[in-house]
Structure formats: structure tokens, C-alpha cells
Write an enzyme that holds these catalytic residues in place. Sequence first.
Site, PDB file in Angstrom:
ATOM      1  N   ASP A   1       0.848  -1.341   0.224  1.00 15.58           N
ATOM      2  CA  ASP A   1      -0.175  -0.025   0.280  1.00 15.58           C
ATOM      3  C   ASP A   1       1.036   1.678   0.594  1.00 15.58           C
ATOM      4  O   ASP A   1       1.884   0.926   0.350  1.00 15.58           O
ATOM      5  CB  ASP A   1      -1.381  -0.093   1.038  1.00 15.58           C
ATOM      6  CG  ASP A   1      -2.149   0.492   0.667  1.00 15.58           C
ATOM      7  OD1 ASP A   1      -3.001   0.879   1.522  1.00 15.58           O
ATOM      8  OD2 ASP A   1      -2.204   1.355   0.031  1.00 15.58           O
TER       9      ASP A   1
HETATM   10  C1  GLC Z   1      -4.506   4.005  -0.093  1.00 18.18           C
HETATM   11  C2  GLC Z   1      -5.234   3.386   0.311  1.00 18.18           C
HETATM   12  C3  GLC Z   1      -5.404   2.227  -0.539  1.00 18.18           C
HETATM   13  C4  GLC Z   1      -5.186   2.452  -2.458  1.00 18.18           C
HETATM   14  C5  GLC Z   1      -3.759   3.411  -2.259  1.00 18.18           C
HETATM   15  C6  GLC Z   1      -3.674   3.618  -3.664  1.00 18.18           C
HETATM   16  O1  GLC Z   1      -3.315   4.245   0.927  1.00 18.18           O
HETATM   17  O2  GLC Z   1      -4.840   2.921   1.334  1.00 18.18           O
HETATM   18  O3  GLC Z   1      -6.659   1.188  -0.730  1.00 18.18           O
HETATM   19  O4  GLC Z   1      -5.353   1.821  -2.938  1.00 18.18           O
HETATM   20  O5  GLC Z   1      -3.461   3.988  -1.343  1.00 18.18           O
HETATM   21  O6  GLC Z   1      -4.770   4.948  -4.207  1.00 18.18           O
END
Ligand code: GLC
Length: 739
Positions: free
Chosen positions: A285
Site C-alpha cells: 500500500d
Molecule cells: C491508499 C489506500 C489504498 C489505495 C492506495 C492507492 O493509501 O490505502 O486503498 O488503493 O493508497 O491510492
Amino acid sequence: MRLRGKICLAALLAGLCGCASPMTENDRRANALLRQMTLSEKIGQMNQIASSTGAITGPMSERLSCDEAVKKGWCGSILGIKDPAEIERLQHLAVDSSRLGIPILFGHDIIHGCRTIFPENIGISCSWDLDAVERFARIAASEAAAFGVAWTFSPMCDICADPRWGRVSEGSGEDTFLSARIAESMVRGYQGDELADSSTILSCVKHFAAYGAPEAGRDYNTVDMSWSMFKDKYLPVYKAAIDAGAGTVMSSFNDFDAVPVTANSRLLRSVLRDTLGFGGFVVSDWGAVRELIAHGVAADERDAALLAFRAGVNMDMVSGCYLKSLESLVESGVIREKEIDDLVRPILKAKFALGLFDNPFRYGGEARRHEMYSGDNMQAARELARESMVLLTNNNGVLPLREGARIALIGPYADDRNEMIGAWRGMAEPDSCRTFLEGLCDRFGQSQVSVARGCDPRTDLPGGVAEAVALARRSDIVLLTLGLPNAESGEASSLSSLALPPCQKKLLRALHDTGKPVVILLVTGRPLELVEESALAQAVLVTWHPGTMAGPALADIVSGDCSPSGRLSMGFPRSEGQLPLRYNHKSTGRPLRDPASTAKYVSRYMDVSNEPLFCFGHGLSYTEFVYDNPVIENPVLSPGEDLRVSVRVSNTGTREATETVQLYVRDVLSSVTRPVRELKAFSRVTLRADQSVEVKMTIRYEDLCFTEASGRWGVEAGDFILYAGHDCSATLSAPFSVR
Ligand code: GLC
């Protein structure tokens, strides 16, 4: 045949011909490419960057220039770009200017729609309509692909029993079985039968794992639970999405059993790859690799890169640690280049599977964008928004509205396009959204509908209450839009209180005092505490953040053109003090068997009931459904045998409506403590007035499995109870046993 199906078939063929490992055509192509790549280019594929012009969905430190990274082959993927022309420009740069011309994988959070926005996911889950969920994902994928996006960070598979966590808006509620069925439907919708089709995109199972169980409901907080709880309650949802063929997985921010997931090889290798057989790639993430330093398990970025690498994270989302450190880790002999190859290969295979090497521009293209807002897409959004709405109360049948009634539409969400779209809004254009006011005026005529704001979401509006009260006095019924703004749902939006803001309570009380019937339209991305509100209002309809077709969908319901069919995927608490609140809780040694009991030495609160205000599965329609005659065709199950059930459901009201028949199971005696009941099957049936049907359903034997005291995953012989009914409090029961 689905991507996973191909790989499984290859594995079978490989096994038959004695090959060491399954070799697919994409394996061969990836290996051939790897042999041409430099170490730097391989590591570049493991690096995902965010564009300065794109969506920034997390904390951002130094920024890598997209153009430089692309030309040098330093990024395999870019996320968050909304401009199709920019996507096309960067793809040309990659294909034409980088040494090997490896195409970029463009990703985005298309989680409840791209241009055509569907209800926020918690609303989608309240439809319990798996066909509609798959259709939503097909449409979202096709619209995203038309923009040049080939990868969505969806489905979110994190169950949660604590609405203080704002990300419940992105998931499918508290229940394992329902969330699993929805997740697999979404994967099927996104990926279709052929990933190389230019209208299907790669899906991403997130956030692996157990991110929805943060202590105190506070986002990013510690997750600490038993492995048996994880395997029985949380893991099956991720497994369902992976079994459906999901091509990628996202590692979550949280720690699990004291090890941050992004550095947790037990989860990312042993569970995910060895046990679940996942063959795609793992992306961290946002910044989660570098955050291993803040977790206190990595001394610096190099250390963080090594930990994540060892755990099996293929791609580093925006932290830059891989790009900065992996090459020196290889040169210093800490990592072998073959290990790099093993983590790069799945990324290249995904790009081959998407057809990006055959045609890097198969996604996108001006001609494709006519699809946006097509009649079919908008109709699908309207139907799913309608099916997502949950009628919690309807005293004296105040809904549907009678024809000719003078309607006062009041509150901060009465005529607000932006608030209907929800968080994580893809490529939404709020101006395309139909507001509640527009929907009601289209349905009832402008002369019948008057509007007043009354208050702002969290602040009083000078003269607002007085204006609203005056309007109510001139009307026959008040539709009062209350709830939380969409900025208070989604990531980093934890709340310690689930109470509505004081200004909204004040407005409700004033309108209640007019003596006019008040129907609350609850605009929210999470369950809220509605004890006072449900007492003052004649009816409460949860609309969630209903998306582009908010207005027409609302009008369909309140007019009675359609009967509400939504059922809660997550209970509404009486108090935050009850949280986490699970319908499928354990019995305990001192269970409160009768909520009315005054017994002291039982598991209860002194100041509030144990029961939710509205329970999992609850939802009213404009008719009544009666259940009887539950019949189990095979009441003594042999190991491996599915349970075959029928139950008679009757529509005893005066109009057609759709019921979601729910089957719950209790495992009466086991080697470990088990939930008092768990959802194990559901079926949506539409019945005309006075129609009765024998609804036949099957409970899969595999869904009775759990982690026994021995650690074995299975079903223990013994007695079970089946409950059939309208929600998790169903009392109609029938016994069965397993040999
Ligand atoms: C964010 C979220 C995740 C998302 C990613 C890209 O922090 O936790 O759900 O897909 O970043 O935007």
C-alpha cells in the site's frame, strides 16, 4: 477461460508431463524478456510512482519526475492519473524512449465506478445482489479501460464490525460470507473471462490482511487477533477473491501478530502463496515499505526494502525504497539477482496477460470515451443505488409517499451533487450527478416539492431552522436529509462518536415539533448511532452516498414505484460503547439468552442493551414476508456433502417486492468456541402480492469448515441448527447433523 483457470490447466499439464513447474506462454515470454533486462530495469518494474498531476492518496515526500523515471525504465507502474491524454503520452514515452520499451501498467482506485458512479461500496453490499455487483464491476472496468487504466485497486476485502473505522464505506460490511460473495463477483466483473480484452482490467485484493480490525476502530492502528480468528473470519474473503482469479494483492498498512504485513512473510508467502496458491503479484500500500521504519522494525530505507523484499512484496507503491536500495543489496550479495527475477516475473506476466506488450495502447483512446454515462451504465447505476438503500423504519406506512402530497425536502444534502458521489470517486464529475431534489421534481413535479437547507453538515445556518420549520408547516411531509459528508468516509476518517452533529439534531427536533411526519434520508458512508433520530422520525431510509443516479433512485423508492429491498451488511449500534459489534459473536460462558432478562451475572452492559439498534440483514420493504415450513432434504450430512434446504416464503402484502432469504447456521458443540450463528447462504426472490414460493437453497459443506482445536481446517461431526429468515435474528429453525 479465466486467467487462474489457464494457470491451473498449465499446472495440470505440467504435472502430467513431469515438468518441474507450470510453464505458461506468459512465463516463457517473461523469462525471455528478463534475460534482456539489466538489474536496474528489473528493479524499475518493482517501482510504482504517483504522478504529480494525479490523485495523491497518502503522505508524499520527495517526488520522482514521471518523465525521467519512465524514460530510464525506473517505474513499472504509475497510479492515480485521471487524464487519458497524459496516460497515452507517458505510455508513448515508455514504449518509444525507454531501452526495452516495456509498457507502463496504469492503476487507479476505481472502486465504486469510474465516470458513472455507483453507491459507495457499503451501499453496494446492502443490495445483496451479486449479479448487479458483477455488472457494476464490468461497467467500471470498461469505463476505466477507456481511460487507459488497466488495473484497479479493488475489491476491498476487509470485513469490519466497527463503524468508527471510516473505511467501512469501501468494504462489504461485517460478514465473512456476504463479503466473500461480493468480492468474487467484483473480480469476475473487473477481469471478465479474458484479461487481454480491452474492456477488462486487472483487479487487486486489498488490504491483505485484516486491515479492517484496527484496535479502537482507528485507521492504521494495530491489529492483534488469534490466527484461528483470522483464518475463520477474515481470510475467507481474500481467498474468495483470489480463487475468482484476482491478479494482484495489496499488502496493508497494519501490523499483524506484531509483524507489519508488508514485512510479514508468514502472511505474504506462507499463507498467500503457499496456502492460497496466489500466483500474481503483491503491491504494497501507499508508502507502506518505508513505513516499516515508523513501525520500528526497519532501521532505514535499505532495511525496509530488504524486509519487504524478503516478505515477498513484488512492487513498492511510491515509497522509492526499492528503487534506492535493491541494486546495492544485490551488488553487496545480500540479495541474489535470481531472487529479483522471481519477484519481477509476475509483474511482467500480468502485463503480458493484459496484452500490453502486444498493444500498449489497447486501453484508452478517444473513441472509447463515448461509453461514459451511456444509457445502460446510468440505468445500472440507478438500479444498484435503489437496491442499496435500506429502509430501517416505516411507522404507519408513511412511505411510500401518497400522490399529491406536498413534499418539504430539507437538509444539507437535499440538493448537493458532490455529496452524492462519496469518497474514492474514480474519475467522477459531480456535475453529472442527479441530486435528490432533481429526482423528486422529475418524479412528482416541481410544484409538489419545496426545498430548504436548514443547516450545514456540521454547523448551524443562520435562520436555517426557522426557514425549514416554516416550509414544513406548509407541507404534508418532510424528507429530511441528515448524515455525514463524504469527506468523513473512507481512508483516514476515524470517528470516536457515531452521533449526528448537534446542528442536525437541532433541526430534526424542530421539525418533529411541527407535528408533520418526518422521513429521514440518511446520507452516510458508515452506520451511525440513531437512537434519538429513529424515535423522532416516522421513517428512516439509509441512502448511503448513492452515486450519479442518486435522485432518480431515491424517487423510485419514496414514490413506491419500487419497493426498497436493501438489507444491512453491517449492524447499526445503539452506542459506540458496544463496539466492535458482531451478530456472529461467541456465546461466552455466561450468555445473555433473553435481552429482557434482568439477570446480573451474565455478559451484558448495565446501561445499554447488547443488541444493535438495527441488526445485520435488517431492511424493510413495502410489503410483509412470512417464512414457514423449513425443510432440510438431507438432515444427516456425510463429510463433503452440501446441505439442501427449502423454505416457504409468502408475500402477504398488497404489492410486489424483493426479499433476501437468509440462512444462518449454528455449530452446537465443537472443540473450540463457535459463533452463535453465521450467514451461510442467501437468495433474492421477487414475489407478487399473495404469492408463495418454496425457496430452494444450498449450503456448501466447505462453508461449514473452521479451524478446529487441532488446527485442522474442517467440519467436526455433531449437531447443527439452521435458521431461516429475514435477518440475523431469524428464529425459524431446523436441526441437522454431520456424521
Ligand atoms: C491508499 C489506500 C489504498 C489505495 C492506495 C492507492 O493509501 O490505502 O486503498 O488503493 O493508497 O491510492
